[in-house]
Design an enzyme around this catalytic site. Structure first.
Site: not given
Length: 474
Positions: A275, A278, A306, A343, A361, A384
């Site tokens: 993590e 990440w 969108w 999360n 988004w 996102w």
């Protein structure tokens, strides 16, 4: 002979004294050190919760420096370079040191500052510390950058992470301190309105609190982290993103704590290290493909149809936690009360907005930027885009999370939902009621209102999303 002129330490998102390369480099020669924070156009442009949280962190750093016999000089000026040049003239400083930031606006500012200061004969140096691996250091075998997380992880886990540095024993003060501004007068929390009082108890402020949070995590949580991190109703995550965001703890300190836990045989340690990486991957991508912050990362997605009305009734219901979908609504209320969101819940609410509601988004990303105390430009954008399907290393675009089945899987006992939803409960939890104290009065929300029906049935929303993907030829 050692240069006797002071060194300005320009604090930004590195609000700590330990493991601070720039601070140690300034203190080690014994020259006078003048810590500085500048409230410039970039910090002024922060949205409500991140600016408020930064202001809290700056105030706490000032106290920590005072305990060391030092002082944090505050200046508010739109142009950081102008503020630094004024301080150089007022103090006779011969150098300015700072920790690097990596978003495009900060890079442009810092490059200009470095060039201008050097041109006038002032030493200007930037140091690492916000990341473990400088984005340009991590390369593929063909000297390119990584676009997929797993090979990035496989590379960096073989690279050494510098051991954390201790805080300087002494910070030599100047013979005379320059004038400073009043932090309270800046009103960095003004946009929080009444929400600041509600969110404040959930903030773990300062370097020591961050270290305590890390120690508790490594002792009590990390053994089961791999499993518990997906259960929003359990105390199963580190919560360190808040402190990492403003630099009250360094990723190096987190990494080495995680490595110690792994060597002790604690099962969740490697997942925690992944993590941390990440987060590094998000910065790696922001450095090499800065358009990830503003436009679709994947080719073809910028033209996707969108819904772009940020003021639509559906988007408002999503922001208010009134979609009629319990997992989504609980998560959005957690965000408003605590300034953070679990999360797993982030994935659910992002998927719901971008797929069931077919909403851009960027609208969700902007709302998170307004509400998150752990807001981070790289992680927010990548998260996102990852969920929407337009980003790097994305979840398959056709994967549409079903919030109800996700709730059954990850909140079987309804611990999370019952904590955050008040409507229909005989005795709502204090946290569920706190949501109504935090929201804008103009929303006119009440805990005794009827819980809404779904604004979009989940099966209809899923079918609509899949049809849109098929129409675009995805």
């Amino acid at each position: 002979m050692t240069d006797p002129s002071p060194i300005l330490i320009w604090f930004r998102r590195d609000l700590r004294l330990s493991d601070h390369a720039a601070l140690r480099a300034a203190c080690d020669p014994g020259r006078p050190v003048i810590p500085v924070f500048i409230h410039d156009t970039l910090s002024e442009a922060l949205r409500a919760a991140p600016k408020w949280r930064l202001g809290l962190g700056v105030g706490h750093l000032a106290q920590a420096l005072a305990a060391k016999g030092s002082k944090l000089i505050l200046r508010r000026e739109g142009d950081a370079l102008a503020a630094l040049q004024t301080l150089v003239a007022q103090t006779g400083a011969g150098a300015v040191y700072w920790s690097r930031l990596y978003d495009p606006h900060s890079v442009a500012r810092d490059t200009s500052v470095k060039q201008a200061l050097r041109a006038q004969g002032v030493e200007a140096r930037s140091f690492g510390g916000h990341l473990m691996f400088e984005p340009w250091r991590v390369q593929t075998k063909t000297q390119g950058f990584y676009k997929v997380y797993t090979p990035f992880w496989n590379t960096v886990k073989q690279m050494g992470v510098d051991a954390p540095r201790s805080a300087p024993q002494t910070i030599t003060p100047p013979s005379q301190w320059p004038a400073t501004h009043d932090l309270e007068g800046w009103n960095m929390g003004g946009a929080m309105n009444r929400g600041g009082v509600v969110v404040r108890p959930f903030v773990q402020l300062g370097e020591q609190a961050a270290q305590d949070r890390l120690a508790h995590f490594c002792k009590a949580i990390i053994p089961e982290y791999k499993e518990l991190r997906d259960i929003p109703g359990r105390d199963g995550t580190s919560l360190l993103s808040e402190n990492l965001s403003v630099g009250e703890i360094s990723p190096h300190q987190c990494w080495h704590a995680g490595m110690r836990a792994m060597h002790e045989g604690k099962a969740g340690a490697e997942t925690f290290l992944k993590e941390l990486v990440w987060r590094e991957f998000a910065y790696h991508l922001m450095h090499h493909t800065p358009h990830i912050l503003t436009t679709a990362w994947r080719d073809g997605w910028e033209a996707f149809g969108w819904q772009t009305d940020a003021d639509s009734a559906e988007v408002l219901a999503w922001k208010q936690g009134r979609t009629g979908i319990e997992f989504v609504d609980a998560a959005m209320r957690e965000l408003y009360v605590t300034g953070r969101m679990h999360n797993r819940a982030r994935m659910i609410v992002a998927s719901y907005l971008t797929k069931h509601l077919m909403t851009d988004w960027r609208i969700g990303m902007a709302w998170f930027e307004d509400c998150l105390t752990d807001w981070d430009p790289a992680s927010n954008a990548m998260g996102w885009q990852w969920t929407a399907g337009s980003g790097p290393d994305a979840s398959p675009y056709f994967r549409v999370f079903n919030p109800d089945t996700q709730l059954d899987k990850f909140d079987k006992g309804r611990v999370y939902v019952d904590r955050w939803l008040a409507e229909g409960c005989r005795t709502p939890s204090p946290d569920a009621l706190a949501f109504f104290d935090a929201v804008p009065r103009r929303w006119q929300l009440r805990a005794d209102a009827t819980y809404p029906d779904p604004i979009v049935p989940l099966d209809l929303g899923r079918k609509r999303a899949l049809a849109a993907y098929a129409e675009r030829g995805f």
